[in-house]
Write a protein that holds these residues in place. Structure first.
Motif, PDB file in Angstrom:
ATOM      1  N   VAL A   1      -2.581   0.993  -3.048  1.00 48.85           N
ATOM      2  CA  VAL A   1      -3.751   0.118  -3.096  1.00 48.85           C
ATOM      3  C   VAL A   1      -3.903  -0.615  -1.756  1.00 48.85           C
TER       4      VAL A   1
ATOM      5  N   ASN B   1     -12.151   4.982  -7.044  1.00 52.28           N
ATOM      6  CA  ASN B   1     -11.335   3.830  -7.441  1.00 52.28           C
ATOM      7  C   ASN B   1     -12.149   2.630  -7.931  1.00 52.28           C
TER       8      ASN B   1
ATOM      9  N   VAL C   1     -11.385   1.839 -11.399  1.00 59.78           N
ATOM     10  CA  VAL C   1     -10.109   1.166 -11.651  1.00 59.78           C
ATOM     11  C   VAL C   1     -10.280  -0.348 -11.532  1.00 59.78           C
ATOM     12  N   ILE C   2     -11.127  -0.789 -10.611  1.00 61.95           N
ATOM     13  CA  ILE C   2     -11.409  -2.227 -10.501  1.00 61.95           C
ATOM     14  C   ILE C   2     -11.993  -2.738 -11.815  1.00 61.95           C
TER      15      ILE C   2
ATOM     16  N   TYR D   1     -13.169   2.837  -2.873  1.00 61.69           N
ATOM     17  CA  TYR D   1     -13.263   1.950  -4.030  1.00 61.69           C
ATOM     18  C   TYR D   1     -14.611   1.240  -4.124  1.00 61.69           C
TER      19      TYR D   1
ATOM     20  N   TRP E   1      -5.377   4.267 -10.013  1.00 60.55           N
ATOM     21  CA  TRP E   1      -5.785   4.189  -8.614  1.00 60.55           C
ATOM     22  C   TRP E   1      -5.376   5.457  -7.864  1.00 60.55           C
ATOM     23  N   LYS E   2      -6.325   6.030  -7.116  1.00 57.86           N
ATOM     24  CA  LYS E   2      -6.077   7.260  -6.365  1.00 57.86           C
ATOM     25  C   LYS E   2      -5.853   6.915  -4.893  1.00 57.86           C
ATOM     26  N   ARG E   3      -4.641   7.145  -4.440  1.00 56.57           N
ATOM     27  CA  ARG E   3      -4.255   6.813  -3.073  1.00 56.57           C
ATOM     28  C   ARG E   3      -5.204   7.484  -2.061  1.00 56.57           C
TER      29      ARG E   3
ATOM     30  N   LEU F   1      -3.029  -1.752 -10.949  1.00 57.19           N
ATOM     31  CA  LEU F   1      -4.103  -0.871 -10.491  1.00 57.19           C
ATOM     32  C   LEU F   1      -3.618   0.578 -10.390  1.00 57.19           C
ATOM     33  N   ARG F   2      -2.400   0.759  -9.891  1.00 62.19           N
ATOM     34  CA  ARG F   2      -1.849   2.112  -9.812  1.00 62.19           C
ATOM     35  C   ARG F   2      -1.727   2.732 -11.193  1.00 62.19           C
TER      36      ARG F   2
ATOM     37  N   GLU G   1       0.825  -1.202   0.000  1.00 60.13           N
ATOM     38  CA  GLU G   1       0.000   0.000   0.000  1.00 60.13           C
ATOM     39  C   GLU G   1       0.862   1.257   0.000  1.00 60.13           C
TER      40      GLU G   1
END
Length: 265
Positions: free
Chosen positions: A114, A239, A242-243, A233, A227-229, A222-223, A109
């Motif tokens: 993620v 997010n 992104v999935i 989701y 993907w937005k930290r 995913l990044r 992470e």
């Protein structure tokens, strides 16, 4: 006067049909001839000797075609899908896995943004945490799907990817994966494996059958897909989209989001 144009039209139709037949097929007939033609494309795309040899040795995968014609589970309702895929078991085992290796998932992470729950849910959903990673030769499966007329264009870059992975020594022509050519702990399609693979254990090679490499590669995928930290989701949150990049089926996306939250909760 109409006969000549009509004959020309018929000839053009026959030529068009022949070209189409050369580009794909709906049965095993013509597969070997198509492979010989595809080898030219593969070589032009940068595939080297080992990859070309794996292509030459690939066999028409009847099991893959049968599976591709019969994907029923993605038509289930969300509750039925989660029941069939063992969501409660994945969550229970996923929590234990996270508790046993908190530093590993925290590192993922920190590096990729993620959360553990998402990575663990994908790992559980795809292969029951590495319990079954498939019994179909990856190269034969993905080459067969590229030859098959249904989705040739979609699978073509993954076939090239698989052959390049052979060139790199990441897989061989005998490496086993899922029916659609997905490979390793989280079932990467070969083109994605080639692009997003990470040597996370530092042994000098990307090995999707090694859990450390596979899960880091999944987080990297995913990044790179946006993907937005620190963002949510679940459906409607940033997010979740992104999935969708991992799997196009809505029930799959929903299940991963729900299981991920339960594992992280």
């Amino acid at each position: 006067m109409l006969l000549k144009p009509l004959r020309l039209a018929c000839a053009m139709f026959a030529f068009s049909s022949a070209v189409h037949a050369a580009n794909c097929g709906d049965t095993s007939a013509g597969f070997d001839a198509w492979k010989a033609s595809f080898a030219t494309d593969a070589k032009r795309a940068g595939v080297k000797a080992r990859g070309l040899d794996a292509l030459a040795q690939a066999r028409y995968a009847t099991g893959t075609i049968a599976a591709d014609r019969n994907q029923k589970s993605f038509r289930y309702s969300l509750p039925k899908f989660m029941q069939i895929r063992g969501a409660d078991t994945i969550v229970a085992q996923g929590r234990k896995r996270k508790a046993r290796s908190p530093d590993f998932y925290a590192t993922l992470e920190r590096q990729y943004g993620v959360p553990a729950g998402v990575i663990i849910a994908i790992h559980g959903m795809e292969t029951a945490f590495g319990g079954f990673m498939g019994d179909s030769p990856v190269v034969s499966a993905i080459v067969t799907l590229t030859y098959d007329c249904r989705r040739s264009d979609f699978f073509r870059p993954h076939a090239i990817g698989a052959l390049k992975l052979v060139d790199q020594g990441a897989i061989t022509g005998a490496t086993k994966g899922a029916k659609h050519g997905e490979l390793g702990h989280t079932q990467f399609l070969p083109g994605n494996a080639l692009e997003y693979g990470v040597d996370a254990n530092g042994d000098g090679r990307v090995d999707f059958y090694n859990q450390t490499d596979a899960l880091a590669s999944t987080a990297n995928f995913l990044r790179k897909k946006g993907w937005k930290r620190g963002k949510g989701y679940q459906e409607g949150q940033p997010n979740f989209a992104v999935i969708k990049q991992w799997n196009a089926a809505t029930v799959y996306q929903q299940a991963i989001a729900i299981m991920g939250a339960r594992i992280d909760g």
